[in-house]
Design a protein around this motif. Structure first.
Motif, PDB file in Angstrom:
ATOM      1  N   ASP A   1      10.021  -9.471   6.551  1.00 31.01           N
ATOM      2  CA  ASP A   1       9.706 -10.876   6.846  1.00 31.01           C
ATOM      3  C   ASP A   1       8.209 -11.064   7.061  1.00 31.01           C
ATOM      4  OD1 ASP A   1      12.329 -11.727   6.617  1.00 31.01           O
ATOM      5  OD2 ASP A   1      12.705 -11.759   8.781  1.00 31.01           O
ATOM      6  N   LEU A   2       7.592 -10.156   7.806  1.00 27.44           N
ATOM      7  CA  LEU A   2       6.138 -10.233   8.021  1.00 27.44           C
ATOM      8  C   LEU A   2       5.383 -10.102   6.705  1.00 27.44           C
ATOM      9  CD1 LEU A   2       5.665  -8.000  11.199  1.00 27.44           C
ATOM     10  CD2 LEU A   2       5.273 -10.470  11.049  1.00 27.44           C
ATOM     11  N   ALA A   3       5.824  -9.159   5.873  1.00 26.57           N
ATOM     12  CA  ALA A   3       5.148  -8.908   4.596  1.00 26.57           C
ATOM     13  C   ALA A   3       5.250 -10.121   3.679  1.00 26.57           C
ATOM     14  CB  ALA A   3       5.751  -7.681   3.921  1.00 26.57           C
ATOM     15  N   LEU A   4       6.408 -10.729   3.635  1.00 28.39           N
ATOM     16  CA  LEU A   4       6.607 -11.878   2.752  1.00 28.39           C
ATOM     17  C   LEU A   4       5.894 -13.128   3.264  1.00 28.39           C
ATOM     18  CD1 LEU A   4      10.351 -11.329   1.835  1.00 28.39           C
ATOM     19  CD2 LEU A   4       8.330 -10.903   0.403  1.00 28.39           C
ATOM     20  N   ALA A   5       5.626 -13.184   4.562  1.00 33.50           N
ATOM     21  CA  ALA A   5       4.921 -14.332   5.143  1.00 33.50           C
ATOM     22  C   ALA A   5       3.418 -14.265   4.889  1.00 33.50           C
ATOM     23  CB  ALA A   5       5.194 -14.413   6.647  1.00 33.50           C
ATOM     24  N   GLY A   6       2.927 -13.099   4.489  1.00 35.29           N
ATOM     25  CA  GLY A   6       1.493 -12.935   4.234  1.00 35.29           C
ATOM     26  C   GLY A   6       1.069 -13.675   2.977  1.00 35.29           C
ATOM     27  N   ASP A   7      -0.241 -13.839   2.825  1.00 37.27           N
ATOM     28  CA  ASP A   7      -0.738 -14.583   1.670  1.00 37.27           C
ATOM     29  C   ASP A   7      -1.494 -13.700   0.678  1.00 37.27           C
ATOM     30  OD1 ASP A   7      -2.978 -14.056   3.165  1.00 37.27           O
ATOM     31  OD2 ASP A   7      -3.571 -16.141   3.443  1.00 37.27           O
TER      32      ASP A   7
ATOM     33  N   TRP B   1      -0.345  -5.559   8.033  1.00 37.51           N
ATOM     34  CA  TRP B   1      -1.518  -4.945   8.640  1.00 37.51           C
ATOM     35  C   TRP B   1      -1.114  -4.385   9.992  1.00 37.51           C
ATOM     36  CZ3 TRP B   1      -6.389  -4.461   6.630  1.00 37.51           C
ATOM     37  CH2 TRP B   1      -6.674  -5.201   5.479  1.00 37.51           C
ATOM     38  N   SER B   2      -1.735  -3.289  10.380  1.00 44.47           N
ATOM     39  CA  SER B   2      -1.607  -2.786  11.739  1.00 44.47           C
ATOM     40  C   SER B   2      -2.819  -1.935  12.057  1.00 44.47           C
ATOM     41  CB  SER B   2      -0.337  -1.963  11.936  1.00 44.47           C
ATOM     42  OG  SER B   2      -0.195  -1.604  13.305  1.00 44.47           O
ATOM     43  N   ASP B   3      -3.470  -2.280  13.135  1.00 36.69           N
ATOM     44  CA  ASP B   3      -4.615  -1.518  13.619  1.00 36.69           C
ATOM     45  C   ASP B   3      -5.693  -1.369  12.529  1.00 36.69           C
ATOM     46  OD1 ASP B   3      -5.438  -0.709  16.094  1.00 36.69           O
ATOM     47  OD2 ASP B   3      -4.672   1.334  15.913  1.00 36.69           O
ATOM     48  N   GLY B   4      -5.895  -2.441  11.742  1.00 30.49           N
ATOM     49  CA  GLY B   4      -6.944  -2.440  10.730  1.00 30.49           C
ATOM     50  C   GLY B   4      -6.577  -1.796   9.404  1.00 30.49           C
ATOM     51  N   VAL B   5      -5.338  -1.386   9.218  1.00 29.66           N
ATOM     52  CA  VAL B   5      -4.903  -0.730   7.977  1.00 29.66           C
ATOM     53  C   VAL B   5      -3.820  -1.594   7.326  1.00 29.66           C
ATOM     54  CG1 VAL B   5      -3.896   1.362   6.965  1.00 29.66           C
ATOM     55  CG2 VAL B   5      -5.395   1.554   8.962  1.00 29.66           C
ATOM     56  N   PHE B   6      -3.910  -1.766   6.009  1.00 35.93           N
ATOM     57  CA  PHE B   6      -2.909  -2.527   5.261  1.00 35.93           C
ATOM     58  C   PHE B   6      -1.882  -1.564   4.682  1.00 35.93           C
ATOM     59  CE2 PHE B   6      -1.235  -4.525   1.395  1.00 35.93           C
ATOM     60  CZ  PHE B   6      -0.749  -5.709   1.952  1.00 35.93           C
ATOM     61  N   PHE B   7      -0.613  -1.891   4.880  1.00 32.41           N
ATOM     62  CA  PHE B   7       0.493  -1.083   4.354  1.00 32.41           C
ATOM     63  C   PHE B   7       1.318  -1.930   3.397  1.00 32.41           C
ATOM     64  CE2 PHE B   7      -0.412   0.550   8.628  1.00 32.41           C
ATOM     65  CZ  PHE B   7      -0.747   1.868   8.299  1.00 32.41           C
ATOM     66  N   PRO B   8       1.235  -1.672   2.075  1.00 30.14           N
ATOM     67  CA  PRO B   8       2.072  -2.408   1.142  1.00 30.14           C
ATOM     68  C   PRO B   8       3.540  -2.094   1.399  1.00 30.14           C
ATOM     69  CG  PRO B   8       0.657  -0.842  -0.024  1.00 30.14           C
ATOM     70  CD  PRO B   8       0.394  -0.687   1.433  1.00 30.14           C
ATOM     71  N   VAL B   9       4.375  -3.088   1.393  1.00 32.39           N
ATOM     72  CA  VAL B   9       5.799  -2.897   1.641  1.00 32.39           C
ATOM     73  C   VAL B   9       6.491  -2.782   0.285  1.00 32.39           C
ATOM     74  CG1 VAL B   9       7.891  -3.861   2.672  1.00 32.39           C
ATOM     75  CG2 VAL B   9       5.711  -4.096   3.840  1.00 32.39           C
ATOM     76  N   ALA B  10       6.457  -1.579  -0.257  1.00 34.36           N
ATOM     77  CA  ALA B  10       7.088  -1.287  -1.541  1.00 34.36           C
ATOM     78  C   ALA B  10       7.320   0.211  -1.636  1.00 34.36           C
ATOM     79  CB  ALA B  10       6.201  -1.754  -2.690  1.00 34.36           C
ATOM     80  N   ALA B  11       8.397   0.582  -2.275  1.00 33.06           N
ATOM     81  CA  ALA B  11       8.688   2.011  -2.470  1.00 33.06           C
ATOM     82  C   ALA B  11       7.651   2.603  -3.417  1.00 33.06           C
ATOM     83  CB  ALA B  11      10.093   2.206  -3.010  1.00 33.06           C
TER      84      ALA B  11
ATOM     85  N   ARG C   1      13.130   2.929   1.688  1.00 29.11           N
ATOM     86  CA  ARG C   1      13.358   3.543   3.000  1.00 29.11           C
ATOM     87  C   ARG C   1      11.991   3.670   3.666  1.00 29.11           C
ATOM     88  NH1 ARG C   1      15.569   7.389  -0.049  1.00 29.11           N
ATOM     89  NH2 ARG C   1      14.422   9.021   0.986  1.00 29.11           N
ATOM     90  N   PRO C   2      11.748   2.875   4.713  1.00 24.58           N
ATOM     91  CA  PRO C   2      10.453   2.922   5.385  1.00 24.58           C
ATOM     92  C   PRO C   2      10.402   4.033   6.435  1.00 24.58           C
ATOM     93  CG  PRO C   2      11.764   1.097   6.210  1.00 24.58           C
ATOM     94  CD  PRO C   2      12.586   1.775   5.162  1.00 24.58           C
TER      95      PRO C   2
END
Length: 185
Positions: A161-167, A174-184, A138-139
């Motif tokens: 989709d954005l997270a999975l497209a990353g390398d 990423w947003s505004d210079g901060v990385f947010f891992p997409v995981a609970a 739940r984000p």
């Protein structure tokens, strides 16, 4: 009240300008005595109720949302300089219903529109977090003063989709210079 902005038609600099222009009441500076219960509830889907009936006027919901505050004990109140009333919040008081993406990689910026029309750009002051189980995260997006927006399922799918497209080694955005891992967590 003025109409809600069309997120799709706005650029990120325009969104930033609109956010900076919005003046919210200084609810964090108001400390009246607790007066009771507002007989209001914010459902998990972001619908506001009063005495069991949905509030049908979006302008009223927007107005009430400007005097909403999260208390140190985790409860929520509607506060003015002279009164403070409890309000039940089933999950998060806001719902992020749309997202706009500009840039890519670590220069990406993500702006969200809330069900109240508010605009929030994810970043250091407005982090994304993921709760729940790994198979059903739940984000949430921090809005202000401990208040969060549950990211609606369709918007979460866009984030995924954005997270999975990353390398990177960990799926995230990423947003505004901060990385947010997409995981609970």
């Amino acid at each position: 009240m003025e109409p809600l902005p069309d997120l799709a038609a706005l650029s990120l600099p325009e969104i930033v300008r609109l956010v900076e222009q919005r003046r919210l009441p200084p609810v964090d500076q108001w400390n009246p005595a607790h007066c009771g219960d507002s007989e209001m509830r914010i459902a998990r889907d972001g619908t506001w109720f009063h005495q069991g009936s949905p509030i049908g006027r979006p302008a009223m919901v927007r107005l009430f949302s400007t005097v909403l505050r999260r208390e140190p004990d985790g409860g929520h109140v509607l506060v003015t300089p002279i009164e403070k009333l409890a309000i039940e919040v089933e999950d998060a008081p806001f719902v992020a219903t749309a997202m706009k993406v500009e840039g890519s990689g670590n220069t990406m910026r993500l702006a969200f529109q809330l069900n109240t029309g508010d605009l929030v750009t994810a970043g250091e002051a407005h982090p994304l977090r993921f709760a729940g189980e790994a198979d059903a995260p739940r984000p949430y997006l921090h809005v202000r003063g401990g208040l969060e927006a549950l990211v609606a399922r369709p918007v979460y799918y866009e984030l995924a989709d954005l997270a999975l497209a990353g390398d990177g080694p960990v799926p995230g955005v990423w947003s505004d210079g901060v990385f947010f891992p997409v995981a609970a967590a």
